[in-house]
Design an enzyme around this catalytic site. Structure first.
Site, PDB file in Angstrom:
ATOM      1  N   HIS A 121     -61.008 -28.656  56.997  1.00  0.00           N
ATOM      2  CA  HIS A 121     -62.388 -28.539  57.161  1.00  0.00           C
ATOM      3  C   HIS A 121     -63.077 -29.549  57.361  1.00  0.00           C
ATOM      4  O   HIS A 121     -64.041 -29.569  58.275  1.00  0.00           O
ATOM      5  CB  HIS A 121     -62.723 -28.091  55.841  1.00  0.00           C
ATOM      6  CG  HIS A 121     -62.084 -26.737  55.830  1.00  0.00           C
ATOM      7  ND1 HIS A 121     -62.340 -24.993  55.792  1.00  0.00           N
ATOM      8  CD2 HIS A 121     -61.099 -25.996  54.796  1.00  0.00           C
ATOM      9  CE1 HIS A 121     -61.580 -24.133  55.404  1.00  0.00           C
ATOM     10  NE2 HIS A 121     -60.706 -24.571  54.686  1.00  0.00           N
TER      11      HIS A 121
HETATM   12  C1  BDR Z   1     -64.759 -27.282  51.655  1.00  0.00           C
HETATM   13  O1  BDR Z   1     -64.644 -27.251  49.916  1.00  0.00           O
HETATM   14  C2  BDR Z   1     -63.563 -27.835  49.800  1.00  0.00           C
HETATM   15  O2  BDR Z   1     -62.490 -27.164  48.832  1.00  0.00           O
HETATM   16  C3  BDR Z   1     -63.313 -28.240  50.821  1.00  0.00           C
HETATM   17  O3  BDR Z   1     -62.425 -30.168  50.592  1.00  0.00           O
HETATM   18  C4  BDR Z   1     -64.121 -28.707  52.153  1.00  0.00           C
HETATM   19  O4  BDR Z   1     -64.997 -29.147  52.069  1.00  0.00           O
HETATM   20  C5  BDR Z   1     -64.216 -25.905  51.973  1.00  0.00           C
HETATM   21  O5  BDR Z   1     -64.684 -24.868  51.859  1.00  0.00           O
END
Ligand code: BDR
Ligand code: CA
Length: 316
Positions: A241
């Protein structure tokens, strides 16, 4: 050179994006600000200092928010099943790191740094939007002084990941996210529409680690628990992500985007849902009217993004 402040809640995928920002030759990482999210802000700040030390990152670290901008919101459990109890996949991390923190809170660090570099700073925010909202509340003029804000968060034409309609970073502080999306600055929203289809396999990461230095080997080690967690959704791999937002800074051509005003639902069963009113679509008067048009990513060249991450991390 792109001057970047990285607002983050490390966090396994946050760690990969940090190494990318540190190693990319066209990026000058001028600050790291921490926020609660993947763990408490004490833990995410300790993790930022740990990675700064292990990876020899010169940027200062400023500690940020520990609660939502609306203090009445109930606290939730940390997502230990995703990022481990310590936020870094349960690898061994010292309890404290003997490095100084910037004396300012994160939102003040952001304000001061933006004012010292008018028109130049790119905020890359990959945790809850709390620090950015606090900075805007304290000094609304910074909106006109920032170059742009690239966030990892939200989902538009795909489901959420913490509720059927909401993504974790936005759901963790919806009021803050709505402040950020509706402020008069340029926001680029890199959400699950593109990040959930950008997955790196365990073997791809392992091959990187085999070629790479100690920093990449550490990244490989701390990612294993996160890859295990993703087994419900990814075939032996992980969604990268936060690195997608970092990649956008230097390679926006790898993304397709639409533009429009973005609002965040605050409360009710759709709490934390992000909704764009695409430019050019006509609706009766409503809550999206008169707001800045933001950039929303709807498509991505995932393989090229992964290769850029790999090539950048292996520059060390
Ligand atoms: C986001 O949520 C967190 O768990 C990750 O670091 C990322 O920024 C993904 O939904
Ligand atoms: Ca994150």
């Amino acid at each position: 050179m792109h001057k970047v402040i990285y607002d983050t809640d490390p966090g396994v995928d946050d760690a990969m994006a940090l190494l990318f920002l540190h190693r990319h030759p066209e990026i000058d990482l001028i600050g790291i600000t921490t926020v609660f999210g993947n763990a408490s802000v004490e833990t995410t700040t300790r993790n930022a200092l740990f990675l700064k030390r292990e990876w020899d990152i010169p940027a200062p670290v400023a500690k940020g928010a520990s609660v939502t901008v609306d203090a009445a919101r109930a606290e939730r459990e940390w997502p230990a099943m995703v990022h481990g109890d310590n936020g870094l996949g349960n690898i061994e991390v010292p309890h404290t790191i003997d490095l100084p923190l910037d004396p300012r809170p994160a939102h003040r660090f952001i304000i001061d740094t933006v004012r010292a570099n008018p028109g130049e700073v790119r905020l890359v925010a990959v945790g809850r939007m709390t620090n950015l909202a606090m900075a805007l509340k304290e000094d609304p003029e910074i909106a006109g002084l920032v170059k742009d804000v690239v966030i990892m968060g939200g989902n538009f034409y795909v489901p959420g990941n913490v509720t059927p309609v909401a993504e974790a970073n936005i759901h963790g502080d919806p009021e803050a996210a709505d402040i950020v999306m509706t402020a008069p600055w340029k926001v680029v929203v890199i959400g699950l529409d593109v990040t959930s289809i950008t997955t790196m396999s365990r073997s791809y990461l392992g091959a990187m680690a085999a070629k790479g230095d100690a920093a990449v080997k550490l990244l490989d080690g701390l990612s294993q628990h996160y890859i295990d967690f993703y087994s419900h959704a990814v075939d032996d791999g992980m969604m990268v992500h936060d690195s997608c937002a970092a990649v956008y800074v230097v390679a926006p051509e790898l993304f397709t985007t639409i533009t429009g005003a973005v609002r965040v639902v605050c409360g009710g069963i759709a709490d934390g849902q992000t909704v764009v009113k695409p430019d050019g679509r006509r609706f009766p008067p409503g809550d999206w009217d008169g707001l800045p048009s933001q950039i929303v990513a709807t498509g991505i060249e995932s393989e090229k993004v992964l290769d850029l991450i790999r090539d950048t991390l292996l520059r060390g």
